[in-house]
Design a protein around this motif. Structure first.
Motif, PDB file in Angstrom:
ATOM      1  N   THR A  48     -84.518  83.764  65.097  1.00  0.00           N
ATOM      2  CA  THR A  48     -83.751  82.819  66.034  1.00  0.00           C
ATOM      3  C   THR A  48     -84.695  81.701  65.384  1.00  0.00           C
ATOM      4  O   THR A  48     -86.364  81.882  66.097  1.00  0.00           O
ATOM      5  N   THR A  50     -84.392  77.047  65.295  1.00  0.00           N
ATOM      6  CA  THR A  50     -83.596  76.207  65.549  1.00  0.00           C
ATOM      7  C   THR A  50     -84.014  75.093  64.440  1.00  0.00           C
ATOM      8  O   THR A  50     -84.344  75.137  64.092  1.00  0.00           O
ATOM      9  N   SER A  92     -75.834  75.409  67.032  1.00  0.00           N
ATOM     10  CA  SER A  92     -76.328  76.432  68.034  1.00  0.00           C
ATOM     11  C   SER A  92     -75.504  77.617  68.177  1.00  0.00           C
ATOM     12  O   SER A  92     -74.041  77.438  68.712  1.00  0.00           O
ATOM     13  N   VAL A 116     -79.338  80.516  64.548  1.00  0.00           N
ATOM     14  CA  VAL A 116     -79.657  78.982  65.426  1.00  0.00           C
ATOM     15  C   VAL A 116     -79.501  78.779  66.643  1.00  0.00           C
ATOM     16  O   VAL A 116     -78.732  78.621  67.231  1.00  0.00           O
ATOM     17  N   SER A 117     -80.500  78.993  67.225  1.00  0.00           N
ATOM     18  CA  SER A 117     -80.919  77.686  68.391  1.00  0.00           C
ATOM     19  C   SER A 117     -80.531  76.126  68.885  1.00  0.00           C
ATOM     20  O   SER A 117     -80.772  75.917  68.596  1.00  0.00           O
TER      21      SER A 117
END
Length: 117
Positions: A48, A50, A92, A116-117
């Motif tokens: 995970t 950003t 996100s 992708v967060s």
């Protein structure tokens, strides 16, 4: 029949095999081969990250290799990822998969599922 080669304690190496043709004694074919241990389970991971963060894929994994005759050993392998997608423009929740070549084991692929967060 061949004797199992051991190099650095593991079954691997480069060898030249020489044969004979039963119908023609003048012909002695040869073949150069490379013996490499197989990876029992190619490495997979879930990551995970950003959006826009570089360096989100791992560069190495610990794997178990099988050298035949019940000979197994663990070692660290390094991965060259086929692509390294730029996450800066991704929303996100975007999920994608990346595959990579495992050094010294070109027939196995590492797989990373990236969120992708």
């Amino acid at each position: 029949m061949a004797t199992t080669p051991y190099t650095d304690g593991q079954t691997r190496g480069r060898y030249t095999l020489t044969g004979a043709v039963s119908q023609n004694a003048a012909v002695n074919p040869t073949a150069d081969i490379t013996v490499m241990p197989s990876i029992d389970t190619p490495p997979t991971t879930s990551v995970t990250t950003t959006a826009g963060t570089p360096g989100y894929l791992p560069r190495s994994f610990k794997v178990t290799q099988n050298a035949g005759s019940s000979t197994q050993f663990s070692r660290t392998v390094y991965v060259t990822w086929d692509t390294y997608p730029d996450t800066s423009g991704m929303a996100s929740g975007t999920v994608f998969t990346v595959r990579g070549i495992i050094g010294d084991c070109p027939f196995a692929k590492a797989v990373a599922t990236v969120t992708v967060s």
